[in-house]
Design an enzyme around this catalytic site. Structure first.
Site, PDB file in Angstrom:
ATOM      1  N   GLY A   1       0.777  -1.271   0.002  1.00 48.16           N
ATOM      2  CA  GLY A   1      -0.047  -0.010  -0.023  1.00 48.16           C
ATOM      3  C   GLY A   1       0.961   1.168  -0.002  1.00 48.16           C
ATOM      4  N   CYS A   2       0.434   2.448   0.812  1.00 45.41           N
ATOM      5  CA  CYS A   2       0.941   3.598   0.769  1.00 45.41           C
ATOM      6  C   CYS A   2       2.268   3.231   1.483  1.00 45.41           C
ATOM      7  CB  CYS A   2       0.026   4.574   1.305  1.00 45.41           C
ATOM      8  SG  CYS A   2      -1.268   4.972   0.411  1.00 45.41           S
TER       9      CYS A   2
END
Length: 383
Positions: free
Chosen positions: A165-166
């Site tokens: 993800g981020c």
């Protein structure tokens, strides 16, 4: 700069010696986005008037530039292309179909950011012996995008893709710095080409404004080999905790399931925004404070806190919880107004654009967070 481990092996000091950024030139302002979205909402409501009247379909509300800025702190976003995005009957980007013999879009972005990072570090691409493509989404399942980037650069060694993800970029920094520390890698390149406009649902009022496209690159190597200014990597901390509150259900098994190819909302970016805010803020704040505690440091020792550029209200609150006061101007850099959320590229973008002026011995911490949940922090010392 090395020391001997307890087992007699040489242990090297990893450092960040160069960063680079590629931001596409095309821009969409909140006002432009709202005009397109509201046209779409009116069209949708007219097309489904009977179902809306019967209570079977929910009518789409209008958005506003003021709502977007209040909810996120974003004024505009950079995009690879406006083509398709601003078409109320389409509402997603149109990218040219490329042949297998052409560089993919992610690789093309990565090369531009990598060129800047390598130039700053004074490192030739042929000296790189590890390439990590760290991003929230990959353009294809295989071959790894990182290996294509490695070939296009002429880099040596090996390459792999990383998806957390981020937090992908900070987790990649931990992986690369650990390999440099133990001597298995000399010089590494981490690239985070984020084409966020391709996976967001532009027809959703609550999230269509969040993301923008960008790519960052980071060169890591042994501190002793550095050709210029550098940041020593003092330590890294990563953590994950499973949550469904940020999710994308698309994947290679999609066609094999009933109704798998239908236009389903959960096949794009989905988040429970209020839950994410409530759960992530304390999670990230505690993670940063725990990292500092393990290093024998107080938050007051930090000159900079480069946070993931997700949401201004979230970052303001994390800054207050970590520092125990309102952050001073420039202490927790905010780039959301111009670039929006660029996923895993965000924290590195903040670091690249706001690390000037730090003196030798100054400390800073990069922290990203996102789907997973995942959190990654990197403690740096200017040298």
């Amino acid at each position: 700069m090395w020391k001997q481990s307890s087992k007699g092996r040489a242990m090297y000091q990893p450092a960040i010696t160069g960063t680079g950024v590629f931001v596409p030139p095309e821009v969409i302002t909140n006002e432009e986005l709202v005009e397109s979205y509201n046209w779409h909402a009116d069209w949708f409501n007219a097309e489904h008037a009977a179902e809306i009247a019967a209570g079977k379909v929910e009518a789409k509300e209008h958005s506003s530039a003021e709502f977007i800025f209040k909810a996120s702190g974003i004024l505009q976003r950079h995009v690879l292309t406006r083509d398709g995005l601003m078409d109320p009957e389409r509402m997603y980007p149109h990218f040219r179909q490329r042949s297998d013999d052409e560089p993919c879009l992610m690789a093309e972005m990565a090369l531009k950011a990598a060129a800047e990072a390598l130039a700053k570090a004074g490192v030739a691409a042929t000296e790189i012996d590890l390439v990590i493509c760290a991003a929230s989404n990959m353009e294809r399942a295989y071959p790894a995008v990182s290996i294509e980037i490695q070939k296009l650069l002429g880099a040596k060694g090996f390459a792999f893709d990383m998806m957390v993800g981020c937090s992908s970029a900070t987790v990649a920094v931990q992986a690369a710095s650990d390999m440099i520390r133990n001597g298995s890698v000399r010089k590494a390149l981490i690239v985070s080409p984020e084409i966020t406009t391709g996976h967001i649902e532009w027809r959703d009022r609550d999230c269509h404004f969040i993301f923008g496209d960008a790519c960052t690159a980071v060169v890591l190597e042994r501190a002793e080999a550095a050709q210029g200014p550098l940041f020593l990597i003092r330590s890294c901390r990563c953590a994950t905790e499973f949550s469904n509150n940020i999710r994308n259900n698309n994947g290679f098994l999609r066609r094999n399931r009933p109704d798998g190819m239908a236009d389903r909302r959960d096949m794009q970016f989905v988040q429970e925004g209020r839950r994410v805010f409530k759960e992530v803020v304390p999670l990230v704040s505690a993670h940063i404070l725990g990292h500092l505690h393990d290093e024998g440091l107080e938050a007051a020792a930090l000159s900079r806190l480069w946070l993931h550029q997700a949401n201004k209200a979230m970052n303001d609150m994390i800054g207050r919880r970590v520092l125990g006061r309102d952050p001073r101007p420039g202490e927790t850099p905010n780039l959301l107004q111009e670039y929006a959320n660029t996923s895993s590229a965000g924290a590195i973008l903040a670091f690249d654009m706001s690390s000037d002026g730090m003196e030798p011995g100054d400390l800073g911490l990069i922290c990203s967070y996102g789907a997973g949940y995942s959190v990654g922090s990197v403690l740096l010392e200017r040298a």
